[in-house]
Motif scaffolding. Structure first.
Motif, PDB file in Angstrom:
ATOM      1  N   THR A 148     -34.019 -30.275  -1.736  1.00  0.00           N
ATOM      2  CA  THR A 148     -34.966 -31.101  -0.971  1.00  0.00           C
ATOM      3  C   THR A 148     -34.964 -32.539  -1.476  1.00  0.00           C
ATOM      4  O   THR A 148     -34.929 -33.491  -0.691  1.00  0.00           O
ATOM      5  N   LYS A 149     -35.010 -32.714  -2.793  1.00  0.00           N
ATOM      6  CA  LYS A 149     -35.003 -34.061  -3.377  1.00  0.00           C
ATOM      7  C   LYS A 149     -33.638 -34.724  -3.225  1.00  0.00           C
ATOM      8  O   LYS A 149     -33.545 -35.926  -2.978  1.00  0.00           O
ATOM      9  N   VAL A 150     -32.573 -33.960  -3.390  1.00  0.00           N
ATOM     10  CA  VAL A 150     -31.222 -34.518  -3.279  1.00  0.00           C
ATOM     11  C   VAL A 150     -30.960 -35.058  -1.875  1.00  0.00           C
ATOM     12  O   VAL A 150     -30.243 -36.050  -1.696  1.00  0.00           O
ATOM     13  N   LEU A 151     -31.566 -34.427  -0.868  1.00  0.00           N
ATOM     14  CA  LEU A 151     -31.371 -34.900   0.506  1.00  0.00           C
ATOM     15  C   LEU A 151     -31.905 -36.318   0.706  1.00  0.00           C
ATOM     16  O   LEU A 151     -31.537 -36.983   1.671  1.00  0.00           O
ATOM     17  N   THR A 341     -11.256 -26.956  12.741  1.00  0.00           N
ATOM     18  CA  THR A 341     -11.353 -28.063  13.698  1.00  0.00           C
ATOM     19  C   THR A 341     -11.978 -27.609  15.010  1.00  0.00           C
ATOM     20  O   THR A 341     -12.715 -28.369  15.650  1.00  0.00           O
ATOM     21  N   GLN A 342     -11.734 -26.361  15.399  1.00  0.00           N
ATOM     22  CA  GLN A 342     -12.378 -25.847  16.606  1.00  0.00           C
ATOM     23  C   GLN A 342     -13.894 -25.772  16.420  1.00  0.00           C
ATOM     24  O   GLN A 342     -14.662 -26.154  17.321  1.00  0.00           O
ATOM     25  N   GLU A 343     -14.331 -25.294  15.254  1.00  0.00           N
ATOM     26  CA  GLU A 343     -15.767 -25.224  14.982  1.00  0.00           C
ATOM     27  C   GLU A 343     -16.387 -26.619  14.997  1.00  0.00           C
ATOM     28  O   GLU A 343     -17.472 -26.824  15.554  1.00  0.00           O
ATOM     29  N   LEU A 344     -15.693 -27.586  14.407  1.00  0.00           N
ATOM     30  CA  LEU A 344     -16.214 -28.950  14.380  1.00  0.00           C
ATOM     31  C   LEU A 344     -16.231 -29.561  15.771  1.00  0.00           C
ATOM     32  O   LEU A 344     -17.163 -30.305  16.127  1.00  0.00           O
ATOM     33  N   ASN A 345     -15.219 -29.282  16.578  1.00  0.00           N
ATOM     34  CA  ASN A 345     -15.198 -29.771  17.961  1.00  0.00           C
ATOM     35  C   ASN A 345     -16.434 -29.292  18.715  1.00  0.00           C
ATOM     36  O   ASN A 345     -17.113 -30.064  19.414  1.00  0.00           O
ATOM     37  N   GLU A 346     -16.714 -27.999  18.592  1.00  0.00           N
ATOM     38  CA  GLU A 346     -17.818 -27.397  19.332  1.00  0.00           C
ATOM     39  C   GLU A 346     -19.176 -27.854  18.807  1.00  0.00           C
ATOM     40  O   GLU A 346     -20.162 -27.896  19.558  1.00  0.00           O
ATOM     41  N   ALA A 347     -19.235 -28.247  17.543  1.00  0.00           N
ATOM     42  CA  ALA A 347     -20.509 -28.670  16.947  1.00  0.00           C
ATOM     43  C   ALA A 347     -20.941 -30.048  17.426  1.00  0.00           C
ATOM     44  O   ALA A 347     -22.130 -30.368  17.407  1.00  0.00           O
ATOM     45  N   LYS A 348     -19.957 -30.894  17.846  1.00  0.00           N
ATOM     46  CA  LYS A 348     -20.259 -32.250  18.313  1.00  0.00           C
ATOM     47  C   LYS A 348     -21.211 -32.971  17.348  1.00  0.00           C
ATOM     48  O   LYS A 348     -22.326 -33.369  17.694  1.00  0.00           O
ATOM     49  N   LEU A 349     -20.743 -33.144  16.140  1.00  0.00           N
ATOM     50  CA  LEU A 349     -21.577 -33.673  15.065  1.00  0.00           C
ATOM     51  C   LEU A 349     -21.859 -35.157  15.214  1.00  0.00           C
ATOM     52  O   LEU A 349     -21.036 -35.924  15.731  1.00  0.00           O
ATOM     53  N   THR A 350     -23.015 -35.558  14.736  1.00  0.00           N
ATOM     54  CA  THR A 350     -23.276 -36.968  14.473  1.00  0.00           C
ATOM     55  C   THR A 350     -22.431 -37.368  13.272  1.00  0.00           C
ATOM     56  O   THR A 350     -22.328 -36.617  12.308  1.00  0.00           O
ATOM     57  N   LEU A 351     -21.813 -38.533  13.331  1.00  0.00           N
ATOM     58  CA  LEU A 351     -20.961 -38.967  12.219  1.00  0.00           C
ATOM     59  C   LEU A 351     -21.505 -40.250  11.603  1.00  0.00           C
ATOM     60  O   LEU A 351     -21.907 -41.159  12.328  1.00  0.00           O
ATOM     61  N   PRO A 352     -21.504 -40.346  10.266  1.00  0.00           N
ATOM     62  CA  PRO A 352     -21.128 -39.323   9.306  1.00  0.00           C
ATOM     63  C   PRO A 352     -21.934 -38.033   9.474  1.00  0.00           C
ATOM     64  O   PRO A 352     -23.108 -38.072   9.857  1.00  0.00           O
ATOM     65  N   ALA A 353     -21.298 -36.910   9.213  1.00  0.00           N
ATOM     66  CA  ALA A 353     -21.923 -35.600   9.407  1.00  0.00           C
ATOM     67  C   ALA A 353     -23.216 -35.500   8.607  1.00  0.00           C
ATOM     68  O   ALA A 353     -23.272 -35.891   7.441  1.00  0.00           O
ATOM     69  N   GLN A 354     -24.244 -34.970   9.264  1.00  0.00           N
ATOM     70  CA  GLN A 354     -25.556 -34.831   8.632  1.00  0.00           C
ATOM     71  C   GLN A 354     -25.783 -33.389   8.181  1.00  0.00           C
ATOM     72  O   GLN A 354     -25.395 -32.444   8.861  1.00  0.00           O
ATOM     73  N   TRP A 355     -26.446 -33.236   7.046  1.00  0.00           N
ATOM     74  CA  TRP A 355     -26.634 -31.919   6.451  1.00  0.00           C
ATOM     75  C   TRP A 355     -27.335 -30.950   7.394  1.00  0.00           C
ATOM     76  O   TRP A 355     -26.976 -29.766   7.473  1.00  0.00           O
ATOM     77  N   LYS A 356     -28.331 -31.433   8.127  1.00  0.00           N
ATOM     78  CA  LYS A 356     -29.079 -30.538   9.005  1.00  0.00           C
ATOM     79  C   LYS A 356     -28.186 -29.933  10.082  1.00  0.00           C
ATOM     80  O   LYS A 356     -28.488 -28.856  10.617  1.00  0.00           O
ATOM     81  N   ALA A 470     -23.424 -32.256  -5.408  1.00  0.00           N
ATOM     82  CA  ALA A 470     -21.994 -31.994  -5.192  1.00  0.00           C
ATOM     83  C   ALA A 470     -21.777 -31.261  -3.882  1.00  0.00           C
ATOM     84  O   ALA A 470     -20.869 -31.603  -3.100  1.00  0.00           O
ATOM     85  N   THR A 471     -22.604 -30.257  -3.622  1.00  0.00           N
ATOM     86  CA  THR A 471     -22.502 -29.505  -2.366  1.00  0.00           C
ATOM     87  C   THR A 471     -22.694 -30.427  -1.170  1.00  0.00           C
ATOM     88  O   THR A 471     -21.915 -30.395  -0.198  1.00  0.00           O
ATOM     89  N   LEU A 472     -23.712 -31.267  -1.229  1.00  0.00           N
ATOM     90  CA  LEU A 472     -24.016 -32.170  -0.123  1.00  0.00           C
ATOM     91  C   LEU A 472     -22.848 -33.110   0.175  1.00  0.00           C
ATOM     92  O   LEU A 472     -22.412 -33.248   1.321  1.00  0.00           O
ATOM     93  N   GLU A 473     -22.308 -33.759  -0.851  1.00  0.00           N
ATOM     94  CA  GLU A 473     -21.250 -34.737  -0.599  1.00  0.00           C
ATOM     95  C   GLU A 473     -19.947 -34.068  -0.173  1.00  0.00           C
ATOM     96  O   GLU A 473     -19.220 -34.598   0.679  1.00  0.00           O
ATOM     97  N   ILE A 474     -19.639 -32.884  -0.711  1.00  0.00           N
ATOM     98  CA  ILE A 474     -18.405 -32.192  -0.324  1.00  0.00           C
ATOM     99  C   ILE A 474     -18.463 -31.756   1.136  1.00  0.00           C
ATOM    100  O   ILE A 474     -17.521 -31.989   1.902  1.00  0.00           O
ATOM    101  N   TYR A 475     -19.550 -31.127   1.536  1.00  0.00           N
ATOM    102  CA  TYR A 475     -19.671 -30.653   2.916  1.00  0.00           C
ATOM    103  C   TYR A 475     -19.657 -31.819   3.891  1.00  0.00           C
ATOM    104  O   TYR A 475     -19.028 -31.753   4.960  1.00  0.00           O
ATOM    105  N   LYS A 476     -20.350 -32.897   3.558  1.00  0.00           N
ATOM    106  CA  LYS A 476     -20.390 -34.059   4.446  1.00  0.00           C
ATOM    107  C   LYS A 476     -19.007 -34.698   4.562  1.00  0.00           C
ATOM    108  O   LYS A 476     -18.584 -35.089   5.661  1.00  0.00           O
TER     109      LYS A 476
END
Length: 520
Positions: A148-151, A341-356, A470-476
């Motif tokens: 929560t704080k890291v976010l 890449t198929q999963e990311l295509n379908e997710a239509k993410l805001t970029l830079p990708a947001q954790w939520k 570390a988790t947050l920055e790697i996933y993003k």
């Protein structure tokens, strides 16, 4: 002539006596080892029974993680790797050895990580064996490192991430640079270290902007770990090398980072006194640590530097190691690449990708976890000392008090019983529910895999505080990169090179980067 003869005879006799003495000591040592040593029942390399030099040499070669994996597959769950050292490979022992309550103390292997500054050894929160000191030191900042704080740092990561993808576009994607090979291993290190700085101090080191290792911060850190890894296997030799009071021999582990942190803290303190800091300063770690002085007036600059060193010491190296592993394994696995890449295509993410948006993408999670499993950022034994009552292994064998023991995450991460017979292969699908698997069975299996794989960050009281960051920055980073770009090895058959020096350093990963077709 007679005098010369007597001298030669006397010398011969004295050397003969020395040789007999050495032989006698060797026989005594061998006899004790095979007849009386409390560790004689534990198998392992023959030389390791008598000297830690075996461990030093195995570590110096830079692939000690694979050495340990092969030893455990040959000898079983407990392998003797030193006269007084047992490497354990049973994942079920992780929560016993690295417990939160009444933890087993760290061994002296961590002591070479001390900084020698103005003739005084300075320990840090990573290497201290004093559990009470560690607890007292960590207590004021523990709550600042929950997810929560890291976010609250996400916008700072976004700043660095935007800088990074724009730099990649300029250097390797657009105009005449299209198709130019990119040493992605170097660039990921620049990104991870600049993220660490922006989150810690509210400013970048400048690696991305200047396209180089600024002030040799990365190379000095790497040299320090190349020293620490082998020396930690025989830590007393550090007194004659880096901690030598007459002539220091070695790369001075962590000194560059400590001096840099002291400079930043002093400068920021002056800015605060002059009220020159803006609202942006409220976001970063240094400001939060400075605020603690309101309730903890005893906190000085040295204390804040000690806290900051937790992220400076490990933040850039461990995160970039996982990022490099993800990119390399995806480039080697077209099927996994296509699913992600198929999963990311379908997710239509805001970029830079947001954790939520990305925290519940199952295949992204599977790819990153599988990459971390196969190539943990730290891949050496986390040594502890068996407490006063000794310890009985599940198979009944007894390890006496004072013995150094520990688990290497690289070993437990490839445990066949936990991860299956294909544990040596990159298979993100193992993290997903099987078609014939019940929800209950899947959750139990996944929970077991996560518990083992998360040991990469340590365990118990000494678990890495920065794991959520570390988790947050790697996933993003991965979600953003693979939403924007196609990343391929220049040569599909090319094999990376790597060095295990406590942290894992992979290098020689040349890739080409092109824009994804669906991006307008």
């Amino acid at each position: 002539m007679a005098q010369l003869f007597h001298t030669v005879v006397a010398d011969f006799i004295s050397w003969t006596q020395i040789l007999w003495l050495v032989l006698g000591l060797a026989i005594t040592r061998l006899s004790w080892e095979f007849l009386f040593s409390p560790l004689k029942e534990f198998p392992g390399p023959f030389a390791a029974r008598f000297t830690n030099i075996w461990r030093v040499l195995a570590t110096l070669r830079g692939h000690v993680d694979f050495v340990h994996i092969q030893l455990h597959r040959k000898y079983g769950s407990a392998v003797r790797i030193g006269p007084n050292v047992i490497s354990l490979g049973d994942p079920k022992l992780i929560k016993t050895i690295y417990t939160t309550n009444d933890p087993w103390k760290k061994s002296d292997m961590y002591h070479p990580n001390d900084v020698l500054l103005n003739g005084a050894r300075i320990s840090n929160l990573f290497n201290t064996a004093d559990e009470n000191w560690h607890m007292n030191q960590i207590r004021p900042i523990q709550n600042l490192w929950s997810m929560t704080k890291v976010l609250e740092y996400e916008s700072l990561i976004d700043e660095t991430l935007e800088k990074f993808v724009n730099k990649l576009a300029t250097k390797f994607v657009t105009g005449s640079n299209l198709g130019r090979p990119c040493a992605i291993d170097e660039w990921l290190a620049y990104f991870a270290w600049d993220v660490t700085a922006n989150v810690s101090f509210g400013r970048h080191y400048g690696f991305i902007d200047q396209e180089k290792d600024v002030d040799n911060l990365i190379s000095d850190s790497t040299k320090g770990l190349k020293y620490f890894a082998p020396v930690s296997q025989m830590p007393w030799i550090d007194h004659f090398l880096d901690k030598n009071p007459i002539i220091r021999i070695g790369p001075k582990p962590t000194l560059t980072g400590v001096l840099y942190a002291f400079g930043v803290v002093a400068e920021y303190g002056k800015d605060l006194a002059a009220r020159q800091t803006g609202e942006r300063s409220m976001k970063h770690t240094l400001h939060k640590y400075m605020q603690l002085r309101e309730t903890h007036p005893e906190i000085d600059d040295a204390q804040i530097v000690n806290w900051l060193m937790l992220s400076i010491l490990a933040g850039g190296d461990t995160s970039s190691a996982v990022m490099r592993a993800v990119i390399y394994y995806l480039a080697k696995s077209p099927v996994a690449y296509g699913k992600l890449t198929q999963e990311l295509n379908e997710a239509k993410l805001t970029l830079p990708a947001q954790w939520k948006e990305i925290q519940k993408l199952p295949y992204l999670d599977a790819v990153i976890r599988e990459s971390m499993r196969l190539n943990p950022g730290i891949a050496m034994v986390f040594e502890r000392v068996v407490p006063g009552s000794g310890f009985n292994l599940p198979d009944g064998r007894y390890i006496p008090a004072g013995t150094k023991v520990g688990i290497n995450p690289a070993v437990t991460n490839r445990d066949y019983a936990v991860f299956g017979k294909d544990a040596d292969s990159f298979n993100p699908g193992r993290w997903l529910q099987g078609s014939d698997e019940s929800q209950e069975t899947f959750h139990a299996r996944q929970r077991q895999m996560k518990d083992v794989c998360d040991f990469t960050f340590g365990g118990g009281r000494r678990i890495c505080m920065g794991r959520h960051l570390a988790t947050l920055e790697i996933y993003k980073l991965i979600a953003t990169l693979y939403s924007l770009y196609d990343i391929k090895l220049v040569d599909q058959d090319h094999e990376w090179k790597y060095l295990n020096a406590w942290f894992v350093y992979q290098h020689d990963i040349p890739v080409t980067i092109t824009r994804r077709n669906f991006i307008s």
